[in-house]
Design a protein around this motif. Sequence first.
Motif, short mmCIF file in Angstrom:
data_model
loop_
_atom_site.label_atom_id
_atom_site.label_comp_id
_atom_site.label_asym_id
_atom_site.label_seq_id
_atom_site.Cartn_x
_atom_site.Cartn_y
_atom_site.Cartn_z
N ALA A 79 0.77 -1.23 -0.08
CA ALA A 79 0.09 -0.05 0.10
C ALA A 79 0.82 1.18 -0.07
O ALA A 79 0.43 2.17 -0.69
N SER A 80 1.89 1.07 0.75
CA SER A 80 2.74 2.47 0.91
C SER A 80 3.54 2.67 -0.36
O SER A 80 4.20 3.68 -0.56
N GLU A 81 3.51 1.77 -1.37
CA GLU A 81 4.60 2.01 -2.47
C GLU A 81 3.86 2.19 -3.68
O GLU A 81 4.44 2.22 -4.87
N ARG A 82 2.49 2.17 -3.56
CA ARG A 82 1.50 2.58 -4.92
C ARG A 82 2.17 3.95 -5.77
O ARG A 82 2.07 3.76 -7.01
N LEU A 83 2.40 4.85 -4.91
CA LEU A 83 2.68 6.10 -5.61
C LEU A 83 4.07 5.97 -6.09
O LEU A 83 4.37 6.28 -7.32
N LYS A 84 4.88 5.45 -5.24
CA LYS A 84 6.50 5.36 -5.72
C LYS A 84 6.56 4.65 -6.88
O LYS A 84 7.59 4.91 -7.82
N VAL A 85 5.89 3.29 -7.00
CA VAL A 85 6.15 2.44 -8.21
C VAL A 85 5.85 3.23 -9.51
O VAL A 85 6.53 3.15 -10.48
N LEU A 86 4.85 3.88 -9.60
CA LEU A 86 4.47 4.86 -10.52
C LEU A 86 5.57 6.08 -11.03
O LEU A 86 6.01 6.15 -12.03
N GLU A 87 6.00 6.54 -9.82
CA GLU A 87 6.93 7.71 -9.92
C GLU A 87 8.22 7.13 -10.49
O GLU A 87 9.05 7.87 -11.43
N GLU A 88 8.36 5.88 -10.31
CA GLU A 88 10.02 5.41 -10.53
C GLU A 88 9.70 4.64 -11.73
O GLU A 88 10.68 3.65 -12.40
N ASN A 89 8.71 4.41 -12.57
CA ASN A 89 8.30 3.95 -13.75
C ASN A 89 8.40 2.19 -13.58
O ASN A 89 8.95 1.70 -14.73
N LYS A 138 -7.73 3.24 22.30
CA LYS A 138 -7.05 2.07 22.00
C LYS A 138 -6.49 2.06 20.70
O LYS A 138 -7.09 2.77 19.73
N PRO A 139 -5.21 1.50 20.41
CA PRO A 139 -4.72 1.67 19.16
C PRO A 139 -5.47 0.93 17.91
O PRO A 139 -6.16 -0.14 18.13
N ILE A 140 -5.48 1.67 16.89
CA ILE A 140 -5.85 0.93 15.74
C ILE A 140 -4.92 0.39 14.64
O ILE A 140 -3.94 1.23 14.47
N ILE A 141 -5.10 -0.50 14.25
CA ILE A 141 -4.14 -1.14 13.12
C ILE A 141 -4.52 -0.59 11.63
O ILE A 141 -5.62 -0.69 11.27
N ALA A 142 -3.62 -0.22 10.88
CA ALA A 142 -3.84 0.16 9.42
C ALA A 142 -2.68 0.14 8.56
O ALA A 142 -1.55 0.53 9.17
N GLU A 143 -2.82 -0.15 7.49
CA GLU A 143 -1.66 -0.09 6.31
C GLU A 143 -1.15 1.30 6.45
O GLU A 143 -2.12 2.35 6.11
N THR A 144 -0.04 1.59 5.94
CA THR A 144 0.45 2.85 5.88
C THR A 144 0.21 3.39 4.41
O THR A 144 0.00 2.68 3.29
N GLY A 145 -0.12 4.75 4.60
CA GLY A 145 -0.75 5.16 3.51
C GLY A 145 -2.11 4.98 2.79
O GLY A 145 -2.23 5.42 1.77
N THR A 146 -2.71 4.44 3.64
CA THR A 146 -4.37 4.14 3.17
C THR A 146 -5.19 5.37 3.87
O THR A 146 -4.87 5.77 4.89
N THR A 147 -6.37 5.17 3.61
CA THR A 147 -7.48 6.15 3.83
C THR A 147 -7.98 5.72 5.04
O THR A 147 -8.42 6.49 6.09
N GLY A 148 -7.96 4.33 5.63
CA GLY A 148 -8.06 3.96 6.89
C GLY A 148 -7.21 4.65 8.09
O GLY A 148 -7.61 5.25 8.95
N GLU A 158 -4.48 6.27 18.23
CA GLU A 158 -2.87 5.86 18.10
C GLU A 158 -2.88 4.71 16.88
O GLU A 158 -3.82 4.09 17.01
N ILE A 159 -2.06 5.14 15.88
CA ILE A 159 -1.95 4.10 14.75
C ILE A 159 -0.88 3.19 14.97
O ILE A 159 0.29 3.42 15.16
N ILE A 160 -1.03 1.71 14.62
CA ILE A 160 0.09 1.03 14.67
C ILE A 160 -0.15 0.47 13.28
O ILE A 160 -1.12 -0.14 12.61
N ASN A 161 0.96 0.75 12.25
CA ASN A 161 1.15 0.68 11.08
C ASN A 161 1.59 -1.06 10.73
O ASN A 161 2.31 -1.63 11.38
N CYS A 162 1.02 -1.27 9.52
CA CYS A 162 1.34 -2.67 9.16
C CYS A 162 1.54 -2.59 7.63
O CYS A 162 1.10 -1.40 6.69
N ALA A 163 2.11 -3.35 6.80
CA ALA A 163 2.59 -3.37 5.44
C ALA A 163 1.36 -3.92 4.46
O ALA A 163 1.00 -3.41 3.25
N THR A 164 0.68 -5.10 4.70
CA THR A 164 -0.13 -5.77 4.19
C THR A 164 -1.50 -6.18 4.79
O THR A 164 -1.67 -6.13 5.87
N ALA A 165 -2.56 -6.25 4.09
CA ALA A 165 -3.74 -6.61 4.82
C ALA A 165 -3.78 -7.98 5.66
O ALA A 165 -4.22 -7.94 6.67
#
Length: 268
Positions: A79-89, A138-148, A158-165
């Motif tokens: 999720a956190s890479e979606r912009l980057k992979v386009l920017e780097e072609n 209480k902390p919420i788990i959410a992927e980095t760079g998501t609307t959640g 408080e947000i605890i980040n994760c990489a995938t669903a």
Amino acid sequence: MKKIILGILLLFTSSVVANTLSEIRQSGSVRVGVFEAQPPFSKFEDGKFQGFEVTLAEALSKDIFGGKAGKVEFVPVKASERLKVLEENKVDMVLATFTITNERKQLVDFTTPYFAVNIGVLTRAGDRIKTVSDLHGKPIIAETGTTGEAYFRKEGFEIINCATANECYKMLKDGKGIGYATDNLIVLAYAVIDSDTEVNIKNLGVSDFLGIAVSKGNKDLLEFLNGELVKLSKNGFMKKTYDETIEPYYKGTAEKKYFLLDDLYSLF
């Protein structure tokens, strides 16, 4: 003056890095960024990608090459890479439950939306979470760079980040957060396959829309994809693919009238 020249050079560089529609056709391959573990939208299983967005990408690829030799190359992204992979072609488009936001539109171009979603929260059934007020403190788990993540961070959680669903889901099961927040269709899927979890908070905020992202300024590819989405909707592809990939997964708990946008495309 140096800053102005540098800005112009960066703009020029970004405009030539992306593969145009013509260049994609000449290469014989279109690269599509998708998730590896986000069923029923996309997942990698038995040596291949499958799911709603994978089937959509394959249909788009077929029309890109017009029946001539060509293939779709699926590139796994986080999720956190979606912009980057386009920017780097590294990809030509991203089709990975990518919510259209004003901030993201400054960096990439989106097609007209193909899906509507809201934010939902997956919780453990034993915690008896019924409303947002039950989550406070209480902390919420959410992927980095998501609307959640953005929604609950704005609300002061408080947000605890994760990489995938799947990583988020496992963290919830391990008790590292009170809930996993992301698009409602994603969390509803986990509640279907795991009876020890539930989604009582299903429609937070206003409806968001998923779109296909391409590099900023890649006009020909963007216009082609927009035309394809209209055509695929009108010929029943979206409903058929929903019935084949998403409907069985949710076992009737997610009605397509709330998610598909056929009424939108009927205006074109």
